[in-house]
Write a protein that holds these residues in place. Structure first.
Motif, PDB file in Angstrom:
ATOM      1  N   ASP A   7       0.835  -1.195   0.000  1.00  0.00           N
ATOM      2  CA  ASP A   7       0.000   0.000   0.000  1.00  0.00           C
ATOM      3  C   ASP A   7       0.874   1.251   0.000  1.00  0.00           C
ATOM      4  O   ASP A   7       1.915   1.283   0.650  1.00  0.00           O
ATOM      5  CB  ASP A   7      -0.904   0.027   1.237  1.00  0.00           C
ATOM      6  CG  ASP A   7      -1.866  -1.150   1.256  1.00  0.00           C
ATOM      7  OD1 ASP A   7      -2.204  -1.651   0.173  1.00  0.00           O
ATOM      8  OD2 ASP A   7      -2.259  -1.573   2.363  1.00  0.00           O
ATOM      9  N   PRO A   8       0.448   2.296  -0.707  1.00  0.00           N
ATOM     10  CA  PRO A   8       1.266   3.514  -0.743  1.00  0.00           C
ATOM     11  C   PRO A   8       1.220   4.288   0.571  1.00  0.00           C
ATOM     12  O   PRO A   8       0.233   4.238   1.304  1.00  0.00           O
ATOM     13  CB  PRO A   8       0.643   4.331  -1.880  1.00  0.00           C
ATOM     14  CG  PRO A   8      -0.751   3.833  -1.979  1.00  0.00           C
ATOM     15  CD  PRO A   8      -0.728   2.402  -1.576  1.00  0.00           C
ATOM     16  N   ILE A   9       2.301   4.995   0.855  1.00  0.00           N
ATOM     17  CA  ILE A   9       2.340   5.915   1.983  1.00  0.00           C
ATOM     18  C   ILE A   9       1.650   7.199   1.525  1.00  0.00           C
ATOM     19  O   ILE A   9       1.934   7.707   0.443  1.00  0.00           O
ATOM     20  CB  ILE A   9       3.779   6.200   2.418  1.00  0.00           C
ATOM     21  CG1 ILE A   9       4.400   4.933   2.996  1.00  0.00           C
ATOM     22  CG2 ILE A   9       3.833   7.323   3.440  1.00  0.00           C
ATOM     23  CD1 ILE A   9       5.840   5.083   3.408  1.00  0.00           C
ATOM     24  N   ILE A  10       0.755   7.715   2.349  1.00  0.00           N
ATOM     25  CA  ILE A  10      -0.004   8.912   1.990  1.00  0.00           C
ATOM     26  C   ILE A  10       0.771  10.145   2.445  1.00  0.00           C
ATOM     27  O   ILE A  10       1.154  10.256   3.606  1.00  0.00           O
ATOM     28  CB  ILE A  10      -1.402   8.873   2.612  1.00  0.00           C
ATOM     29  CG1 ILE A  10      -2.176   7.687   2.030  1.00  0.00           C
ATOM     30  CG2 ILE A  10      -2.147  10.173   2.372  1.00  0.00           C
ATOM     31  CD1 ILE A  10      -3.487   7.410   2.680  1.00  0.00           C
ATOM     32  N   CYS A  11       1.010  11.058   1.512  1.00  0.00           N
ATOM     33  CA  CYS A  11       1.741  12.296   1.780  1.00  0.00           C
ATOM     34  C   CYS A  11       0.766  13.454   1.586  1.00  0.00           C
ATOM     35  O   CYS A  11       0.353  13.723   0.465  1.00  0.00           O
ATOM     36  CB  CYS A  11       2.919  12.407   0.826  1.00  0.00           C
ATOM     37  SG  CYS A  11       3.968  13.824   1.085  1.00  0.00           S
TER      38      CYS A  11
END
Length: 109
Positions: free
Chosen positions: A34-38
């Protein structure tokens, strides 16, 4: 005469150990699917960048926070499984994370 030679003269029986190779802490981070949310927010009128969504160990996330803060020479903190960086550094942080092999998703503004 350097310091090592002086120490050998003072302590001839001492066996010096060669320094162990330094391991870069940032290289052993657990990569996730899952992507890291920035995301970008303003708190009390000041811009901050928030990173969340890391599913690995908390200690790894703290190491990542320290590495980002040191690379960008900015302040920040680690609270409630979120990295909070002072300032709007979304593009630079996203590039740092991509270089480390993370997937990153940009949210907001």
């Amino acid at each position: 005469m350097d310091l090592q030679d002086q120490l050998k003269n003072l302590f001839p029986d001492h066996i010096s150990e060669e320094p162990a190779e330094q391991i870069n802490e940032g290289d052993n981070l657990w990569l996730q699917d899952d992507p890291i949310i920035c995301k970008y927010e303003k708190r009390k009128g000041k811009p901050i960048t928030i990173l969340e969504g890391y599913t690995g160990a908390t200690e790894d996330f703290k190491i990542l926070a320290k590495d980002i803060k040191k690379t960008l020479s900015v302040g920040g903190s680690f609270k409630d499984d979120k990295i909070i960086i002072q300032g709007d550094y979304r593009d630079k942080i996203m590039q740092i994370l991509k270089d480390k092999g993370f997937k990153v998703k940009r949210v907001g503004g």
